[in-house]
Design a protein around this motif. Structure first.
Motif, PDB file in Angstrom:
ATOM      1  N   ALA A  72       0.836  -1.205   0.000  1.00  0.00           N
ATOM      2  CA  ALA A  72       0.000   0.000   0.000  1.00  0.00           C
ATOM      3  C   ALA A  72       0.869   1.254   0.000  1.00  0.00           C
ATOM      4  O   ALA A  72       0.564   2.232  -0.698  1.00  0.00           O
ATOM      5  CB  ALA A  72      -0.933  -0.007   1.213  1.00  0.00           C
ATOM      6  N   ALA A  73       1.964   1.220   0.735  1.00  0.00           N
ATOM      7  CA  ALA A  73       2.877   2.370   0.738  1.00  0.00           C
ATOM      8  C   ALA A  73       3.502   2.567  -0.633  1.00  0.00           C
ATOM      9  O   ALA A  73       3.667   3.705  -1.090  1.00  0.00           O
ATOM     10  CB  ALA A  73       3.961   2.173   1.796  1.00  0.00           C
ATOM     11  N   ALA A  74       3.823   1.464  -1.315  1.00  0.00           N
ATOM     12  CA  ALA A  74       4.442   1.574  -2.640  1.00  0.00           C
ATOM     13  C   ALA A  74       3.458   2.070  -3.687  1.00  0.00           C
ATOM     14  O   ALA A  74       3.823   2.876  -4.548  1.00  0.00           O
ATOM     15  CB  ALA A  74       5.014   0.222  -3.061  1.00  0.00           C
ATOM     16  N   ALA A  75       2.208   1.603  -3.622  1.00  0.00           N
ATOM     17  CA  ALA A  75       1.237   1.955  -4.665  1.00  0.00           C
ATOM     18  C   ALA A  75       0.482   3.239  -4.374  1.00  0.00           C
ATOM     19  O   ALA A  75       0.060   3.932  -5.304  1.00  0.00           O
ATOM     20  CB  ALA A  75       0.244   0.812  -4.858  1.00  0.00           C
ATOM     21  N   LEU A  76       0.314   3.575  -3.108  1.00  0.00           N
ATOM     22  CA  LEU A  76      -0.436   4.786  -2.767  1.00  0.00           C
ATOM     23  C   LEU A  76       0.465   5.920  -2.288  1.00  0.00           C
ATOM     24  O   LEU A  76       0.271   7.073  -2.665  1.00  0.00           O
ATOM     25  CB  LEU A  76      -1.478   4.475  -1.684  1.00  0.00           C
ATOM     26  N   GLY A  77       1.440   5.580  -1.447  1.00  0.00           N
ATOM     27  CA  GLY A  77       2.279   6.616  -0.849  1.00  0.00           C
ATOM     28  C   GLY A  77       3.332   7.192  -1.767  1.00  0.00           C
ATOM     29  O   GLY A  77       3.518   8.416  -1.830  1.00  0.00           O
ATOM     30  N   LEU A  78       4.037   6.336  -2.482  1.00  0.00           N
ATOM     31  CA  LEU A  78       5.125   6.831  -3.338  1.00  0.00           C
ATOM     32  C   LEU A  78       4.640   7.777  -4.433  1.00  0.00           C
ATOM     33  O   LEU A  78       5.263   8.822  -4.645  1.00  0.00           O
ATOM     34  CB  LEU A  78       5.912   5.663  -3.931  1.00  0.00           C
ATOM     35  N   PRO A  79       3.546   7.466  -5.144  1.00  0.00           N
ATOM     36  CA  PRO A  79       3.091   8.437  -6.162  1.00  0.00           C
ATOM     37  C   PRO A  79       2.709   9.793  -5.565  1.00  0.00           C
ATOM     38  O   PRO A  79       2.907  10.829  -6.187  1.00  0.00           O
ATOM     39  CB  PRO A  79       1.879   7.752  -6.794  1.00  0.00           C
ATOM     40  N   ARG A  80       2.194   9.788  -4.347  1.00  0.00           N
ATOM     41  CA  ARG A  80       1.845  11.066  -3.699  1.00  0.00           C
ATOM     42  C   ARG A  80       3.077  11.855  -3.299  1.00  0.00           C
ATOM     43  O   ARG A  80       3.016  13.064  -3.135  1.00  0.00           O
ATOM     44  CB  ARG A  80       0.963  10.818  -2.481  1.00  0.00           C
ATOM     45  N   LEU A  81       4.198  11.142  -3.156  1.00  0.00           N
ATOM     46  CA  LEU A  81       5.472  11.809  -2.845  1.00  0.00           C
ATOM     47  C   LEU A  81       6.238  12.197  -4.103  1.00  0.00           C
ATOM     48  O   LEU A  81       7.360  12.677  -4.021  1.00  0.00           O
ATOM     49  CB  LEU A  81       6.341  10.894  -1.978  1.00  0.00           C
ATOM     50  N   GLY A  82       5.626  11.950  -5.250  1.00  0.00           N
ATOM     51  CA  GLY A  82       6.259  12.328  -6.504  1.00  0.00           C
ATOM     52  C   GLY A  82       7.097  11.239  -7.144  1.00  0.00           C
ATOM     53  O   GLY A  82       7.817  11.507  -8.099  1.00  0.00           O
ATOM     54  N   VAL A  83       7.029  10.021  -6.624  1.00  0.00           N
ATOM     55  CA  VAL A  83       7.777   8.904  -7.200  1.00  0.00           C
ATOM     56  C   VAL A  83       6.793   8.073  -8.024  1.00  0.00           C
ATOM     57  O   VAL A  83       6.125   7.187  -7.519  1.00  0.00           O
ATOM     58  CB  VAL A  83       8.439   8.037  -6.101  1.00  0.00           C
ATOM     59  N   ASP A  84       6.689   8.406  -9.291  1.00  0.00           N
ATOM     60  CA  ASP A  84       5.788   7.695 -10.194  1.00  0.00           C
ATOM     61  C   ASP A  84       6.570   6.563 -10.845  1.00  0.00           C
ATOM     62  O   ASP A  84       7.399   6.776 -11.715  1.00  0.00           O
ATOM     63  CB  ASP A  84       5.239   8.657 -11.253  1.00  0.00           C
ATOM     64  N   TRP A  85       6.317   5.352 -10.410  1.00  0.00           N
ATOM     65  CA  TRP A  85       7.166   4.242 -10.825  1.00  0.00           C
ATOM     66  C   TRP A  85       6.453   3.199 -11.680  1.00  0.00           C
ATOM     67  O   TRP A  85       7.102   2.373 -12.305  1.00  0.00           O
ATOM     68  CB  TRP A  85       7.768   3.545  -9.607  1.00  0.00           C
ATOM     69  N   ASP A  86       5.127   3.170 -11.700  1.00  0.00           N
ATOM     70  CA  ASP A  86       4.414   2.089 -12.392  1.00  0.00           C
ATOM     71  C   ASP A  86       4.013   2.500 -13.805  1.00  0.00           C
ATOM     72  O   ASP A  86       3.122   3.331 -13.984  1.00  0.00           O
ATOM     73  CB  ASP A  86       3.181   1.683 -11.600  1.00  0.00           C
ATOM     74  N   PRO A  87       4.624   1.910 -14.822  1.00  0.00           N
ATOM     75  CA  PRO A  87       4.248   2.240 -16.197  1.00  0.00           C
ATOM     76  C   PRO A  87       2.863   1.705 -16.571  1.00  0.00           C
ATOM     77  O   PRO A  87       2.283   2.141 -17.549  1.00  0.00           O
ATOM     78  CB  PRO A  87       5.340   1.572 -17.044  1.00  0.00           C
ATOM     79  N   ALA A  88       2.306   0.790 -15.751  1.00  0.00           N
ATOM     80  CA  ALA A  88       0.994   0.210 -16.058  1.00  0.00           C
ATOM     81  C   ALA A  88      -0.148   0.962 -15.390  1.00  0.00           C
ATOM     82  O   ALA A  88      -1.302   0.619 -15.598  1.00  0.00           O
ATOM     83  CB  ALA A  88       0.964  -1.256 -15.644  1.00  0.00           C
TER      84      ALA A  88
END
Length: 182
Positions: free
Chosen positions: A128-144
């Motif tokens: 949940a931290a990887a999929a919800l938290g990181l994008p909110r911190l500006g780390v957009d990592w999932d190309p899908a």
């Protein structure tokens, strides 16, 4: 030439500037002790990293570790996350050993509780931290686009890590629960 003879007490004073007078052995022992402590804390995470390495076959997981600091380097990020995910297990074991009165059934239940809490933390909270938290911190990592397949991949990898980390704890718990304990 009396200055070359030992003192009358039979004890030869250390030479000026010798390592014995500087306490080097005590410092070396302390350094070795700290290095062993660091190694013991890193070991579970590094073993889990090795056993969970097949998860890196998924391009999305490699993209996740590629986006984490140091950006552009998968291996240091992967090892850092693996060691970080072992912290709940290490804390649980340390709390069990320090808070339980003696080895045996109390340690057994503590190790099982640690395995359960670690599984929830690593299997569900970390994804949940990887999929919800990181994008909110500006780390957009999932190309899908963070869809259900990403969640399935993250939870699957997290549960695999939890299983790898729980096996030694469950084995210890079974051993501690046996008559005679350890």
């Amino acid at each position: 030439m009396t200055f070359l003879l030992p003192a009358r007490s039979g004890v030869v004073p250390p030479l000026r500037g010798s390592t014995a007078s500087l306490g080097v052995p005590a410092v070396a022992d302390a350094v070795v002790g700290w290095l062993w402590t660091v190694a013991l804390f890193l070991f579970p995470g590094l073993v889990a990293a090795g056993l969970c390495a097949p998860c890196l076959a998924a391009e999305r997981l490699r993209a996740l570790f590629d986006a984490l600091p140091p950006a552009g380097r998968v291996l240091p990020s992967y090892l850092g996350v693996s060691v970080g995910l072992s912290v709940p297990y290490l804390v649980g074991v340390a709390l069990t050993v320090t808070r339980a009165g003696e080895a045996g059934p109390a340690w057994s239940s503590g190790f099982l509780l640690t395995a359960l809490i670690g599984a929830v933390a690593v299997g569900f909270v970390a994804p949940a931290a990887a999929a919800l938290g990181l994008p909110r911190l500006g780390v957009d990592w999932d190309p899908a686009g963070y869809g259900p397949s990403t969640w399935l991949l993250l939870v699957g990898a997290g549960l695999w890590y939890a299983l790898v980390a729980a096996v030694p704890l469950v084995a210890l718990a079974v051993g501690m629960a046996l008559p005679g304990g350890y």
